[in-house]
Design a protein around this motif. Structure first.
Motif, PDB file in Angstrom:
ATOM      1  N   LEU A  44       2.986  -3.216   3.019  1.00  0.00           N
ATOM      2  CA  LEU A  44       2.927  -2.251   4.011  1.00  0.00           C
ATOM      3  C   LEU A  44       3.243  -2.829   5.505  1.00  0.00           C
ATOM      4  CD1 LEU A  44      -0.108  -0.198   2.760  1.00  0.00           C
ATOM      5  CD2 LEU A  44       2.364   0.271   2.697  1.00  0.00           C
ATOM      6  N   GLN A  72       5.978   1.384   0.156  1.00  0.00           N
ATOM      7  CA  GLN A  72       4.760   2.270  -0.286  1.00  0.00           C
ATOM      8  C   GLN A  72       4.810   2.535  -1.631  1.00  0.00           C
ATOM      9  OE1 GLN A  72       4.050   5.664   2.292  1.00  0.00           O
ATOM     10  NE2 GLN A  72       4.310   4.426   4.088  1.00  0.00           N
TER      11      GLN A  72
ATOM     12  N   VAL B  55       7.670   9.222  -1.303  1.00  0.00           N
ATOM     13  CA  VAL B  55       7.084   8.303  -1.970  1.00  0.00           C
ATOM     14  C   VAL B  55       7.016   8.765  -3.354  1.00  0.00           C
ATOM     15  CG1 VAL B  55       5.091   7.019  -2.372  1.00  0.00           C
ATOM     16  CG2 VAL B  55       5.722   7.239  -0.142  1.00  0.00           C
TER      17      VAL B  55
END
Lengths: 113, 249
Positions: A44, A72, B55
Motif C-alpha cells: 500500500l 490494493q 478495486v
C-alpha cells in the motif's frame, strides 16, 4: 526512504522475532499474521500518491487523481490467503495440543507416530 | 538447536535483512510518487467498463482469473480444516442437548449481540450487493455476514447458533457459490469470448445493474465466502462443544 517503508520492514522483523522466541503455538501463529501484514503495508505504501483520493468514483471522473488500485487488489488477495493459512495453522495447533499435550514448540521437537 | 542458538542465528539474519531492506527502500521511487503506470491504465479500464469501484473491477473483471484461484484457496482451506479437526478414533461427537451449555455471559453482552445481529446482516448484504459501486465486495460482505451469524455465539448461546446454521446446508451453498462463479465464467465462453470475459450489458454508471458480470460474480463470491467461514468456524466450535474423548461423561 520514508516511514511507510521502514514500518513494513520493522513489522516483518518483529513478526519473525516473535516466531523465533515464541513459547506458545497460538502466539507464533499471531506473530506470523504480523509478518504477513508487513507485506500489506509495503504494497500500500508503494501504491500511494500524494494528495490523491480512494479509487472509487461517484460519477464519471474527468481527471482521476487516485492512489494505485492495482496494489490494493494484490493486498486484497494477500489478506484472503493469510486468513486461510492462519485457519489451517490453528487447526494444526489444536491437534498438536491434543496429541502431545503441550503448546510449546520447544517441546514438540520430536515426531510422534 | 537450543533457544539461545536460535535467537543468535536470527539476530545475524535480521541484521543482514535490515540492511538489505534499507538499501532497497532507498532505491524505490519516493513515497507518494505521481508515476503509477498500471494504476492509470486500470482506472481507465474500470471507467470504460462502467464500474465505480476500481478495486472490485480489478478483482472480478480485469484480474478475474486470480479471484477464481482465491476462491479455491478458501474452499481448500476449509476442506483442510475439516480434515484436521475431525473426531479421531478415541473421540466421539456428543450432540445431545445435555452437553454442557456455554458459560453465563453478562446481560449487556447478550443484548448487544442480539441487537447487532440484524444490523450486521444488513450491512453484510449491502457490502455484497454494492460491491461494484462502493468499497466492499463479495469477500468483505461474506465475512461480515458470517460474523453476523456468529454474534449469536458471542451473545453466549451455542445451542441457538447450532440450530440456526445447519452445516450441511452451508456446505452445499459453499459449493454452489464456487460453481456459480465458474459457471458465469464458462458462460462467457458460450458467447464466443474468453473465460470470465465481461459479456453482460454494462448498464449506466452507479446503477445497481451496471458493470456487467461483476455484481453476479460478487454475489457468487459472497455466498461462497459466507458458507466457507461458517463451516470453518463450526469445525473449531465443535472441537470445544461437541467432540469428547472416550471415557468422558
Amino acid at each position: 526512504m520514508t516511514v511507510g517503508y521502514v514500518v513494513a520492514g520493522w513489522l516483518f522483523l518483529i513478526g519473525v522475532y516473535g516466531i523465533v522466541v515464541s513459547r506458545d503455538l497460538v502466539h507464533s501463529i499471531v506473530c506470523l499474521s504480523v509478518a504477513q501484514s508487513s507485506t500489506y503495508v509495503l504494497l500500500l505504501a508503494v501504491g500511494y500518491r500524494d494528495h490523491a483520493t480512494a479509487p472509487v468514483f461517484g460519477d464519471i471522473p474527468s481527471n482521476p487523481h487516485v492512489v494505485d488500485p492495482v496494489v490494493q487488489s494484490l493486498v486484497f488477495t494477500d489478506i484472503v490467503v493469510s486468513a486461510t493459512v492462519t485457519a489451517l495453522l490453528l487447526a494444526l495447533a489444536v491437534q498438536a495440543k491434543k496429541r502431545a499435550g503441550t503448546r510449546n514448540p520447544d517441546d514438540l521437537s520430536e515426531l510422534r507416530g | 538447536m537450543n533457544r539461545a542458538a536460535r535467537i543468535a542465528v536470527f539476530a545475524v539474519g535480521a541484521l543482514g535483512l535490515a540492511i538489505a531492506f534499507l538499501l532497497a527502500f532507498d532505491a524505490l521511487p519516493h513515497f507518494g510518487t505521481e508515476s503509477h503506470p498500471y494504476g492509470d491504465r486500470s482506472v481507465r479500464a474500470a471507467v470504460a467498463q462502467k464500474t465505480s469501484n476500481v478495486v472490485t473491477s480489478l478483482a472480478f473483471d480485469q484480474r478475474g482469473f486470480d479471484t477464481v484461484g482465491e476462491e479455491f484457496i478458501l474452499v481448500l482451506a476449509v476442506l483442510g480444516g475439516t480434515l484436521l479437526l475431525r473426531a479421531r478414533e478415541d473421540e466421539r461427537e456428543d450432540d445431545s442437548d445435555d452437553a454442557p451449555r456455554s458459560p453465563e455471559v453478562a446481560d449487556a453482552v447478550r443484548l448487544t449481540g442480539y441487537l447487532a445481529m440484524p444490523i450486521t446482516l444488513l450491512l453484510g448484504g449491502y457490502l455484497v450487493v454494492h460491491g461494484a459501486l462502493s468499497p466492499g465486495g463479495g469477500f468483505q460482505g461474506g465475512v461480515a455476514l458470517a460474523t453476523a451469524i456468529h454474534l449469536l455465539y458471542v451473545a453466549g448461546d451455542y445451542q441457538a447458533l447450532d440450530k440456526l446454521r445447519p452445516v450441511p446446508l452451508f456446505k452445499a451453498t459453499e459449493a454452489a457459490g464456487v460453481s456459480a462463479y465458474v459457471a458465469i465464467g464458462l458462460a462467457a465462453i458460450a458467447t464466443g469470448s474468453a473465460f470470465l470475459t465481461n459479456v453482460l450489458p454494462l448498464g449506466s454508471y452507479q446503477k445497481l445493474a451496471s458493470a456487467g458480470t461483476v455484481p453476479l460474480l460478487n454475489a457468487a463470491v459472497g455466498v461462497a465466502v459466507l458458507s466457507s467461514v461458517v463451516v470453518l468456524l463450526s469445525e473449531f466450535l465443535e472441537q470445544t462443544h461437541v467432540v469428547r474423548a472416550e471415557g468422558d461423561a
